[in-house]
Design a protein around this motif. Structure first.
Motif, short mmCIF file in Angstrom:
data_model
loop_
_atom_site.label_atom_id
_atom_site.label_comp_id
_atom_site.label_asym_id
_atom_site.label_seq_id
_atom_site.Cartn_x
_atom_site.Cartn_y
_atom_site.Cartn_z
N TYR A 26 0.85 -1.19 0.00
CA TYR A 26 0.00 0.00 0.00
C TYR A 26 0.88 1.24 0.00
O TYR A 26 2.09 1.15 0.24
CB TYR A 26 -0.96 0.00 1.20
N GLY A 27 0.27 2.37 -0.28
CA GLY A 27 0.99 3.64 -0.22
C GLY A 27 2.06 3.78 -1.27
O GLY A 27 2.01 3.15 -2.33
N ARG A 28 3.05 4.59 -0.95
CA ARG A 28 4.06 4.95 -1.95
C ARG A 28 4.94 3.80 -2.39
O ARG A 28 5.50 3.83 -3.48
CB ARG A 28 4.92 6.10 -1.45
N LYS A 46 -2.81 -3.70 -4.33
CA LYS A 46 -2.52 -2.45 -3.62
C LYS A 46 -3.72 -2.13 -2.75
O LYS A 46 -4.83 -1.92 -3.26
CB LYS A 46 -2.27 -1.29 -4.58
N LEU A 47 -3.49 -2.07 -1.46
CA LEU A 47 -4.56 -1.70 -0.54
C LEU A 47 -4.68 -0.19 -0.53
O LEU A 47 -3.70 0.52 -0.38
CB LEU A 47 -4.26 -2.22 0.86
N LEU A 119 12.47 -2.68 1.06
CA LEU A 119 11.22 -2.17 0.49
C LEU A 119 11.43 -1.41 -0.82
O LEU A 119 10.52 -0.77 -1.32
CB LEU A 119 10.51 -1.29 1.52
N ASP A 120 12.63 -1.50 -1.38
CA ASP A 120 12.93 -0.90 -2.67
C ASP A 120 12.62 -1.92 -3.77
O ASP A 120 12.41 -3.10 -3.50
CB ASP A 120 14.40 -0.47 -2.73
N ALA A 121 12.56 -1.48 -5.00
CA ALA A 121 12.17 -2.35 -6.12
C ALA A 121 13.10 -3.56 -6.26
O ALA A 121 12.63 -4.68 -6.48
CB ALA A 121 12.14 -1.55 -7.43
#
Length: 136
Positions: A26-28, A46-47, A119-121
């Motif tokens: 979720y989010g950015r 995506k929540l 949490l990066d790609a």
């Protein structure tokens, strides 16, 4: 036909069922998931409305053998745990992985913190590909 705002899904964005793995975020950081390039290995959820976990979200998740959750917040008591609880109540027997923050976050740039906590790609891609390889 005219546009009806009531038809907009304000709870989530979902790519549809085409893989054995579902990645939830979720989010950015959803943008990082999209940039991970794992279409075909994982479906994306995506929540938008993240709490409380809605029945429809749990139903979507329950259709997968493997769920990977990335959350840019503290892992304990986070959305991943709430989702796990909702799935447990449905008798879910698949595998769930939560990637979140488990310690105090020291001052850092957002980019370096996202990398540190996976949490990066690129980190998302590594986790998804690893899970996919174990299943195939």
């Amino acid at each position: 036909s005219s546009f009806n705002k009531a038809d907009i899904n304000i709870n989530y964005t979902y790519t549809g069922k085409s893989a054995e793995i579902l990645t939830v975020t979720y989010g950015r950081i959803f943008e990082n998931l999209v940039n991970s390039g794992c279409e075909g290995k994982s479906d994306y959820l995506k929540l938008i409305k993240i709490f409380p976990v809605q029945e429809e979200i749990a139903d979507i998740c329950a259709a997968y053998d493997k769920i990977i959750i990335f959350e840019e917040s503290y892992e304990f008591g986070g959305i991943g745990e709430h989702l796990m609880s909702a799935l447990q109540k449905k008798g879910y027997s698949g595998n769930i992985e939560i990637h979140g923050i488990t310690e105090f976050v020291k001052q850092a740039s957002v980019e370096s913190a996202l990398i540190k906590y996976g949490l990066d790609a690129d980190s998302m891609r590594k986790n998804i590909v690893s899970a996919w390889e174990k299943m195939n």
